[in-house]
Design an enzyme around this catalytic site. Structure first.
Site, PDB file in Angstrom:
ATOM      1  N   SER A 267       0.825  -1.193   0.000  1.00  0.00           N
ATOM      2  CA  SER A 267       0.000   0.000   0.000  1.00  0.00           C
ATOM      3  C   SER A 267       0.872   1.261   0.000  1.00  0.00           C
ATOM      4  CB  SER A 267      -0.950  -0.044   1.200  1.00  0.00           C
ATOM      5  OG  SER A 267      -1.905   0.982   1.126  1.00  0.00           O
ATOM      6  N   ASP A 411      -6.284  -4.050  -1.246  1.00  0.00           N
ATOM      7  CA  ASP A 411      -5.088  -3.651  -0.508  1.00  0.00           C
ATOM      8  C   ASP A 411      -4.325  -4.876   0.002  1.00  0.00           C
ATOM      9  OD1 ASP A 411      -3.344  -2.689   1.644  1.00  0.00           O
ATOM     10  OD2 ASP A 411      -4.374  -0.792   1.355  1.00  0.00           O
TER      11      ASP A 411
END
Length: 566
Positions: A267, A411
């Site tokens: 991320s 994610d």
């Protein structure tokens, strides 16, 4: 003499009687024979048998004439026993044959329309399977022939400009058909590229580095062992990790991309990993980008964001985020970043949510694995840089999940917000015989305060934030690695925060607070940082340098005479 005359007379009378009987049969045939003649196939068979009885015997030239004539006379006799035998057998056989034929036909057809449709479907499926298998065999042969032809064409090329074109053709071919890498290695592509790499032509060397990285060939590591940098996810809290990186650069007087062999992020950590490992940006530029991220992306009207949350499960504008990534990262493929000789191995991690019941980690790499080496994690090097970050940062509730090909990405922090263990596994695939020198794991701060509230309910966004915070916990991986790795090998830097800062904070005063928290933590752990820097700056021993040189020469001339010329 009288007996002989009598015998001749009896034989003559018998022949006359037989002739009369035959004439009578032709004029008034028995009922059974009439029935047989009404059936074309059976009458043909019967007439052929009666007309040519010698064909049944197979010995027409051996039997005496009298025997053949007696056999014909026997079949032609209008006796009840013969007619019953022939007629009963033939007439009874035909219905039986028809019944058997009907039974087999019904059995083949399934006996019912549903069974017939099922059987036809199975037959079609079998045909498709065989056709697909045949196509795969043809494709496999075509790919192999194409691979050999490309490698041989490169081997025959003497002009360095043309070599670049030939190597790029091989690279495109291997990107399209990764399974062809094994044959390319078998055709001695790697030794030839290593020898060709000695030519003083930067464009040629860059093309060779990309091809070698795709195949999975790795040069020796920079230091005494593998040096790994991993960066956790955490949204805007990546500012905390930036302070640690500043301290490392300050103490070593070297840029991050030259200190580490492998950099991996999740991320927001993937953004940092790419900016430092691929683009070699200065840390001031990285911090500026983080603050711009807060003002350009993490700014949303509450009402609009709530409506978007209910509509697309994303509070923020995913299109704006993609546009920023495209502008900043460009359209280069991950593998193309291997052209730079100073770039380490770099990776970003996402979560695949449409392959099976549970999510699976996916690694966006700027390298490939050598044929025969299989990573535990799915991944690839043929995607664009901005796509890798977009997929790795698709946090549920914040940005929309990202569709890439046939895969759906979210994610990476949902599975591996601390990617240290994954990075170690990938490095052992790349350098299986090289020991681990150190691994630096950077967190984005953790909050351990005990805040009590009288709230009786929370918003949907708060619930999502709580779930994500629980799923993205990084301390379990830290505890495991800290207990298993040797001393002075694993360095975890993750400050304890006095305030719980959300992932999407955009106020400058809160960003300044995060920055201050990171600096104060480093001041309290100054001895730890000095020990880390000392390990990072250790040079290779003389013996290691000799071993590296020997290995390189061995790889260059494997299967070739040592005196081979370009």
């Amino acid at each position: 003499m009288t007996e002989r005359n009598e015998s001749n007379r009896v034989q003559k009378d018998t022949e006359v009687k037989v002739a009369k009987d035959e004439a009578g049969i032709r004029q008034n045939p028995p009922k059974e024979v009439v029935q047989l003649k009404e059936k074309d196939t059976d009458s043909q068979f019967l007439s052929a048998t009666v007309a040519h009885p010698e064909e049944l015997s197979g010995t027409s030239g051996v039997l005496p004439v009298s025997v053949k004539q007696s056999f014909a006379n026997f079949l032609a006799r209008p006796t009840d026993s013969v007619q019953a035998l022939v007629g009963g057998y033939i007439v009874g056989l035909v219905p039986k044959l028809k019944a058997d034929s009907k039974h087999h036909s019904e059995e083949f057809q399934g006996g019912s329309p549903a069974e017939e449709a099922h059987r036809k479907e199975k037959q079609d499926e079998e045909k498709r399977r065989i056709s697909l298998q045949r196509e795969k065999i043809i494709e496999r042969v075509s790919i192999d022939n194409r691979t050999r032809a490309l490698v041989q064409a490169l081997r025959r090329t003497t002009d360095h400009r043309l070599c670049i074109t030939r190597i790029e053709e091989i690279t495109f071919h291997l990107l399209a058909f990764p399974e062809a890498k094994a044959l390319a290695v078998k055709e001695k592509l790697v030794p030839y590229l290593l020898r060709l790499r000695q030519v003083k032509d930067e464009a040629l060397q860059a093309t060779i580095r990309e091809n070698l990285a795709l195949i999975g060939y790795t040069d020796p590591v920079k230091g005494r062992g593998i040096r790994i940098l991993t960066i956790d996810g955490g949204g805007i809290r990546g500012v905390v990790a930036l302070q640690t990186l500043r301290k490392i650069v300050e103490l070593t007087q070297q840029p991050i991309h030259q200190l580490f062999d492998y950099i991996c992020g999740v991320s927001t950590g993937a953004i940092l990993a790419f900016m430092l490992g691929i683009f070699h940006l200065h840390l001031d530029e990285c911090e500026e980008l983080y603050r711009k991220l807060g003002t350009d992306v993490f700014t949303q009207n509450l009402i609009v964001g709530t409506v978007k949350m209910g509509w697309s499960h994303a509070f923020y504008n995913s299109e704006t985020w993609e546009r920023i990534l495209k502008d900043r990262m460009g359209s280069d493929l991950m593998i193309e970043t291997a052209r730079n000789p100073k770039s380490p191995k770099v990776a970003a991690v996402s979560s695949l949510v449409n392959r099976g019941v549970t999510p699976k980690a996916f690694v966006f790499r700027n390298y490939g694995h050598f044929p025969g080496v299989t990573s535990h994690y799915l991944g690839g090097c043929h995607h664009k840089i901005w796509q890798a970050i977009r997929a790795s940062s698709a946090a549920p509730g914040y940005f929309a999940e990202y569709v890439l090909g046939n895969d759906l990405h979210q994610d990476g922090g949902l599975l591996l917000n601390n990617p240290s263990a994954l990075a170690m596994h990938e490095c052992k695939c790349l350098w299986p015989d090289t020991p681990l020198q150190c691994i630096v794991s950077l967190g984005t701060g953790r909050y351990e305060g005990d805040v009590r509230s009288n709230l009786t309910s929370t918003s949907l966004r708060s619930k999502l934030s709580a779930v994500i915070s629980s799923a993205t916990d990084t301390e379990e991986v830290h505890i495991m690695l800290d207990g298993f790795l040797p001393p002075d090998t694993y360095f975890r830097i993750n400050p304890v925060m006095r305030e719980n800062i959300p992932l999407d904070e955009n106020r400058n005063e809160k960003l300044d607070f995060l920055q201050l928290e990171g600096i104060q933590y480093l001041e309290r752990n100054e001895e730890k940082m000095k020990k880390l820097v000392k390990i990072l700056t250790q040079e290779k021993t003389t013996l290691q340098k000799i071993n590296d040189w020997i290995k390189l020469k061995s790889d260059m001339y494997e299967g070739f005479p040592f005196t081979s010329k370009l």
